[in-house]
Design a protein around this motif. Structure first.
Motif, short mmCIF file in Angstrom:
data_model
loop_
_atom_site.label_atom_id
_atom_site.label_comp_id
_atom_site.label_asym_id
_atom_site.label_seq_id
_atom_site.Cartn_x
_atom_site.Cartn_y
_atom_site.Cartn_z
N GLY A 1 3.65 3.27 -8.25
CA GLY A 1 4.10 2.17 -7.41
C GLY A 1 5.19 1.35 -8.06
O GLY A 1 6.19 0.99 -7.41
N ALA B 1 8.44 0.54 0.05
CA ALA B 1 7.24 0.17 0.79
C ALA B 1 6.04 0.99 0.32
O ALA B 1 4.94 0.46 0.12
N LEU B 2 6.25 2.30 0.14
CA LEU B 2 5.17 3.14 -0.39
C LEU B 2 4.81 2.74 -1.81
O LEU B 2 3.65 2.81 -2.21
N ARG C 1 2.49 -0.09 -1.55
CA ARG C 1 1.17 0.43 -1.17
C ARG C 1 0.44 0.99 -2.38
O ARG C 1 -0.72 0.66 -2.63
N ASP C 2 1.14 1.83 -3.14
CA ASP C 2 0.48 2.45 -4.29
C ASP C 2 0.17 1.43 -5.39
O ASP C 2 -0.87 1.54 -6.05
N LEU D 1 -3.02 -0.38 -4.10
CA LEU D 1 -4.21 0.47 -4.18
C LEU D 1 -4.60 0.75 -5.63
O LEU D 1 -5.78 0.77 -5.97
N ALA E 1 -4.74 7.38 2.17
CA ALA E 1 -3.28 7.29 2.09
C ALA E 1 -2.70 8.61 1.58
O ALA E 1 -1.67 9.09 2.09
N ASP F 1 -0.11 11.33 3.32
CA ASP F 1 1.10 11.88 2.69
C ASP F 1 1.14 13.40 2.79
O ASP F 1 2.20 13.98 3.06
#
Length: 134
Positions: free
Chosen positions: A27, A57-58, A61-62, A65, A89, A93
């Motif tokens: 991330g 954005a991903l 997210r990562d 998480l 998630a 992917d």
């Protein structure tokens, strides 16, 4: 040598910390250097503005998480929900990559999808093998 329930719990926590740490690192890299993360997945399009936005954005997210998983595991709290959400998630992917595989560059798309699938499997395993403790 006998493996006790406590040993199993410690191993699960260590695995959750490592898995969360890897996701957190991914991330951070995606936020700071999005083409580095996106290029193996989508090729030369990784430098386009839209791809940079989505890669970041991903990354967010990562990062979320991963940190959630790590903090929860470090506190000795149940990680099941964090692990299942991260695994979901990852499954997303894999499915998205598979749906667009023919349009993606050959390069590392299989590697990226395989890593995501392995991560989903690990997260699901961590969630399902976690013991309920009062």
């Amino acid at each position: 040598m006998t493996i006790t329930a406590g040993d199993f719990d410690r191993l699960g926590r260590a695995a959750a910390l490592a898995w969360g740490g890897a996701r957190t690192a991914l991330g951070v890299v995606a936020l700071l250097d999005p083409p580095r993360v996106a290029r193996p997945w989508i090729g030369d399009d990784a430098n386009r503005t839209g791809a940079l936005v989505f890669a970041r954005a991903l990354g967010g997210r990562d990062l979320a998480l991963g940190l959630g998983t790590m903090i929860t595991a470090a506190r000795g709290e149940p990680i099941r929900l964090w692990a299942l959400m991260a695994a979901a998630a990852d499954v997303g992917d894999v499915l998205i990559t598979a749906a667009h595989a023919k349009a993606l560059p050959r390069g590392h798309r299989t590697t990226v999808a395989t890593l995501a699938a392995a991560s989903a499997l690990l997260g699901t395993t961590l969630a399902l093998t976690e013991r309920h403790t009062p």
